[in-house]
Design a protein around this motif. Structure first.
Motif, PDB file in Angstrom:
ATOM      1  N   GLN A 104       0.805  -1.217   0.000  1.00  0.00           N
ATOM      2  CA  GLN A 104       0.000   0.000   0.000  1.00  0.00           C
ATOM      3  C   GLN A 104       0.846   1.278   0.000  1.00  0.00           C
ATOM      4  OE1 GLN A 104      -3.493   0.108  -0.238  1.00  0.00           O
ATOM      5  NE2 GLN A 104      -2.989  -2.006  -0.804  1.00  0.00           N
ATOM      6  N   PHE A 105       2.139   1.152   0.321  1.00  0.00           N
ATOM      7  CA  PHE A 105       3.040   2.305   0.349  1.00  0.00           C
ATOM      8  C   PHE A 105       4.298   2.004  -0.457  1.00  0.00           C
ATOM      9  CE2 PHE A 105       0.593   2.574   4.299  1.00  0.00           C
ATOM     10  CZ  PHE A 105       0.126   3.876   4.241  1.00  0.00           C
ATOM     11  N   ASP A 106       4.849   3.057  -1.065  1.00  0.00           N
ATOM     12  CA  ASP A 106       6.103   2.925  -1.818  1.00  0.00           C
ATOM     13  C   ASP A 106       7.323   3.259  -0.968  1.00  0.00           C
ATOM     14  OD1 ASP A 106       4.928   2.423  -4.533  1.00  0.00           O
ATOM     15  OD2 ASP A 106       4.033   4.376  -4.129  1.00  0.00           O
ATOM     16  N   VAL A 107       7.130   4.151   0.002  1.00  0.00           N
ATOM     17  CA  VAL A 107       8.229   4.531   0.899  1.00  0.00           C
ATOM     18  C   VAL A 107       7.677   4.741   2.297  1.00  0.00           C
ATOM     19  CG1 VAL A 107       9.659   5.636  -0.885  1.00  0.00           C
ATOM     20  CG2 VAL A 107       7.989   7.000   0.366  1.00  0.00           C
ATOM     21  N   ARG A 160       9.691  -4.200   4.454  1.00  0.00           N
ATOM     22  CA  ARG A 160      10.301  -4.480   3.150  1.00  0.00           C
ATOM     23  C   ARG A 160      10.225  -3.269   2.230  1.00  0.00           C
ATOM     24  NH1 ARG A 160       6.556  -9.773   2.576  1.00  0.00           N
ATOM     25  NH2 ARG A 160       7.347 -10.961   4.373  1.00  0.00           N
ATOM     26  N   VAL A 161       9.457  -2.278   2.623  1.00  0.00           N
ATOM     27  CA  VAL A 161       9.305  -1.055   1.825  1.00  0.00           C
ATOM     28  C   VAL A 161      10.525  -0.159   2.044  1.00  0.00           C
ATOM     29  CG1 VAL A 161       7.875   1.014   1.517  1.00  0.00           C
ATOM     30  CG2 VAL A 161       6.799  -1.190   1.988  1.00  0.00           C
ATOM     31  N   PRO A 162      11.044   0.494   0.983  1.00  0.00           N
ATOM     32  CA  PRO A 162      12.184   1.391   1.155  1.00  0.00           C
ATOM     33  C   PRO A 162      11.960   2.378   2.294  1.00  0.00           C
ATOM     34  CG  PRO A 162      11.728   1.119  -1.168  1.00  0.00           C
ATOM     35  CD  PRO A 162      10.624   0.415  -0.435  1.00  0.00           C
ATOM     36  N   PHE A 163      12.936   2.454   3.186  1.00  0.00           N
ATOM     37  CA  PHE A 163      12.819   3.253   4.402  1.00  0.00           C
ATOM     38  C   PHE A 163      13.822   4.396   4.375  1.00  0.00           C
ATOM     39  CE2 PHE A 163      13.874   4.389   8.733  1.00  0.00           C
ATOM     40  CZ  PHE A 163      12.644   4.404   9.376  1.00  0.00           C
ATOM     41  N   LEU A 164      13.344   5.594   4.715  1.00  0.00           N
ATOM     42  CA  LEU A 164      14.203   6.768   4.805  1.00  0.00           C
ATOM     43  C   LEU A 164      14.126   7.326   6.220  1.00  0.00           C
ATOM     44  CD1 LEU A 164      12.383   6.993   1.948  1.00  0.00           C
ATOM     45  CD2 LEU A 164      13.954   8.883   1.571  1.00  0.00           C
ATOM     46  N   ILE A 165      15.213   7.928   6.663  1.00  0.00           N
ATOM     47  CA  ILE A 165      15.239   8.590   7.958  1.00  0.00           C
ATOM     48  C   ILE A 165      15.859   9.977   7.790  1.00  0.00           C
ATOM     49  CG2 ILE A 165      17.457   7.544   8.605  1.00  0.00           C
ATOM     50  CD1 ILE A 165      16.461   7.553  11.506  1.00  0.00           C
ATOM     51  N   GLY A 166      15.250  10.962   8.436  1.00  0.00           N
ATOM     52  CA  GLY A 166      15.845  12.280   8.427  1.00  0.00           C
ATOM     53  C   GLY A 166      14.936  13.348   7.842  1.00  0.00           C
ATOM     54  N   ALA A 195      17.886   5.377   2.448  1.00  0.00           N
ATOM     55  CA  ALA A 195      18.511   6.697   2.349  1.00  0.00           C
ATOM     56  C   ALA A 195      18.497   7.351   3.719  1.00  0.00           C
ATOM     57  CB  ALA A 195      17.803   7.581   1.336  1.00  0.00           C
ATOM     58  N   ILE A 196      19.557   8.088   3.998  1.00  0.00           N
ATOM     59  CA  ILE A 196      19.650   8.856   5.235  1.00  0.00           C
ATOM     60  C   ILE A 196      19.833  10.315   4.866  1.00  0.00           C
ATOM     61  CG2 ILE A 196      20.946   9.281   7.358  1.00  0.00           C
ATOM     62  CD1 ILE A 196      21.427   5.952   5.694  1.00  0.00           C
ATOM     63  N   LEU A 197      18.889  11.141   5.286  1.00  0.00           N
ATOM     64  CA  LEU A 197      19.001  12.580   5.079  1.00  0.00           C
ATOM     65  C   LEU A 197      19.681  13.151   6.318  1.00  0.00           C
ATOM     66  CD1 LEU A 197      16.729  11.590   3.177  1.00  0.00           C
ATOM     67  CD2 LEU A 197      15.590  13.769   3.557  1.00  0.00           C
ATOM     68  N   ALA A 198      20.844  13.771   6.142  1.00  0.00           N
ATOM     69  CA  ALA A 198      21.617  14.294   7.263  1.00  0.00           C
ATOM     70  C   ALA A 198      21.769  15.798   7.134  1.00  0.00           C
ATOM     71  CB  ALA A 198      22.990  13.629   7.322  1.00  0.00           C
ATOM     72  N   GLY A 199      21.431  16.505   8.220  1.00  0.00           N
ATOM     73  CA  GLY A 199      21.315  17.947   8.162  1.00  0.00           C
ATOM     74  C   GLY A 199      22.555  18.709   7.758  1.00  0.00           C
ATOM     75  N   PHE A 200      23.690  18.404   8.343  1.00  0.00           N
ATOM     76  CA  PHE A 200      24.905  19.170   8.101  1.00  0.00           C
ATOM     77  C   PHE A 200      26.105  18.241   8.197  1.00  0.00           C
ATOM     78  CE2 PHE A 200      21.806  22.254   9.558  1.00  0.00           C
ATOM     79  CZ  PHE A 200      22.025  23.333   8.702  1.00  0.00           C
ATOM     80  N   ASP A 201      27.279  18.765   7.898  1.00  0.00           N
ATOM     81  CA  ASP A 201      28.496  17.946   7.913  1.00  0.00           C
ATOM     82  C   ASP A 201      28.740  17.308   9.279  1.00  0.00           C
ATOM     83  OD1 ASP A 201      28.965  18.518   5.274  1.00  0.00           O
ATOM     84  OD2 ASP A 201      30.459  20.067   5.645  1.00  0.00           O
TER      85      ASP A 201
END
Length: 436
Positions: free
Chosen positions: A123-126, A146-152, A197-203
């Protein structure tokens, strides 16, 4: 799920948003605006805590559907305990984050039970864990789904400046000495190993991630802004300029730096300093203003709404922000969007947000040297209104280009396309969003 008829991309996203509230400052308001904007483009279900329901029901979530979970039997007692241990709403943020660990696990377990079958049925893609933003709080669903997981975008890991170690105790941040123990906690390793995928705010956040996460990490500064509240307006040239500080009145924000700059400068005393915010440092600041005879040029305005801050930013000329351990500094982006010349410490989030063509960065130093440098730079600016205007215009263009909610939503959708195999090239935050 409710279908977004304008969903040309055909994407369906489940957003985990533990902190999501239009009325609560910082992360809850950020999450609310982010989720609501994403739902303008794709089908979105937002899952959040029951405590957010009254305010979300009042304002709505746009085109997103909202599912409320009630784990208050666990969350509420831990929140009260964290408040007691930290000394109040504006203190001990590291303690509050640590105490939120079991509370968040309970929330995510409840989310998993509610959506487990939907995830297994496609029912969900991400699945996107939007809040909390702290990298120290793991996400078990990363390995369960099993669905692609993102954090951030996660944001954390900024070392405390050596010049201000004493502020750790003043701000009840003693738990920082043990912070890295979070890497030993359950689900930490699996969160970053299993995320698409990991979204990271800054260096500083990217540097703290495990090696297994680096190739999947996208630099994605977390500040966002509403152009309807924070925008550029024409400012008539005036002999008296207004310098503005906005932030919690807590030790590490160092509002006293700007007050001391005014106290020691006959040039700055001819201008105005407005300080917006509340917190435990206010009585000491009031004493400083009275002792230095600054009542005619320095004013403490207390807490203001976002709309009120936007008005002040459009009217003021220079934004002075001497915070010495700022992870993201969304308030700096808001000031930039309003065309203010920003003066910040060259450390943490502000060091990325402000560059020489759109503001002034003060090298990290001890308190006395920061006061000296802020005094010098503010004096230079108030003497040069053309430079203030030039820096402000450049700051506005940068902020609107990269940090408006719509720009951030479009970039997020590129990332969704990437993790689902619809886009081959890994997105870059600093490339202009190209989705139509």
């Amino acid at each position: 799920m409710v279908k977004n008829k304008e969903n040309a991309l055909g994407l369906r996203a489940l957003l985990l948003a533990n902190d999501c509230n239009p009325d609560w400052p910082s992360i809850p308001a950020w999450t609310y605006k982010f989720a609501r904007t994403i739902a303008n483009y794709i089908d979105v279900v937002v899952v959040t805590q029951i405590r957010n329901k009254p305010n979300i029901d009042r304002d709505g979530m746009g085109k997103a559907r909202v599912v409320y979970l009630d784990t208050e039997k666990i969350a509420a007692p831990l929140y009260k305990l964290a408040e007691a241990m930290s000394g109040g709403a504006n203190m001990g943020m590291t303690i509050k984050t640590a105490m939120g660990y079991p509370s968040y696990l309970a929330f995510e377990w409840a989310a998993w039970k509610h959506f487990r079958q939907d995830l297994r049925n496609g029912q969900f893609d991400v699945v996107h864990r939007v809040s909390p933003l702290s990298p120290t709080i793991p996400s078990p669903i990363a390995s369960w789904s099993r669905v692609p997981f993102l954090i951030g975008p996660i944001n954390g890991g900024l070392p405390w400046p050596e010049e201000f170690k004493a502020e750790i105790d003043r701000g009840r941040e003693w738990l920082r000495y043990f912070r890295k123990a979070y890497k030993l906690m359950p689900y930490y390793q699996s969160t970053y190993k299993c995320s698409a995928a990991i979204l990271a705010g800054f260096d500083h956040s990217i540097a703290e991630l495990p090696t297994v996460a680096k190739l999947k990490t996208i630099n994605f500064p977390d500040p966002g802004l509403d152009p309807d509240l924070f925008t550029l307006t024409s400012r008539p040239k005036q002999e008296q300029m207004t310098i503005l500080f906005v932030g919690r009145l807590v030790p590490y924000k160092l509002p006293e730096v700007v007050i001391r700059a005014f106290a020691g400068s006959s040039i700055l005393r001819q201008h105005r300093l407005l300080i917006v915010g509340s917190g435990p440092a206010r009585p000491r600041l009031e004493q400083m203003i009275e002792a230095q005879g600054l009542g005619r040029c320095v004013e403490l305005l207390g807490q203001k709404t976002q709309a009120e801050v936007g008005v002040l930013m459009r009217q003021a000329d220079i934004f002075a922000f001497p915070s010495i351990c700022e992870l993201g500094a969304g308030v700096v982006v808001e000031a930039m969007a309003c065309g203010m010349a920003c003066v910040v410490v060259d450390y943490g989030g502000p060091a990325t947000l402000v560059q020489p063509d759109r503001g002034v960065k003060i090298p990290m130093a001890d308190l006395n040297h920061l006061v000296l440098r802020f005094t010098e730079e503010l004096e230079h600016l108030v003497k040069d209104p053309d430079r203030v205007a030039h820096l402000g215009r450049a700051a506005h263009h940068h902020a609107i280009t990269y940090y408006s909610w719509d720009a951030k939503a479009r970039k997020t959708l590129e990332i969704y396309n990437w993790v689902t195999g619809r886009q081959q090239v890994k997105p870059d935050f600093w490339d202009q969003p190209h989705l139509s």
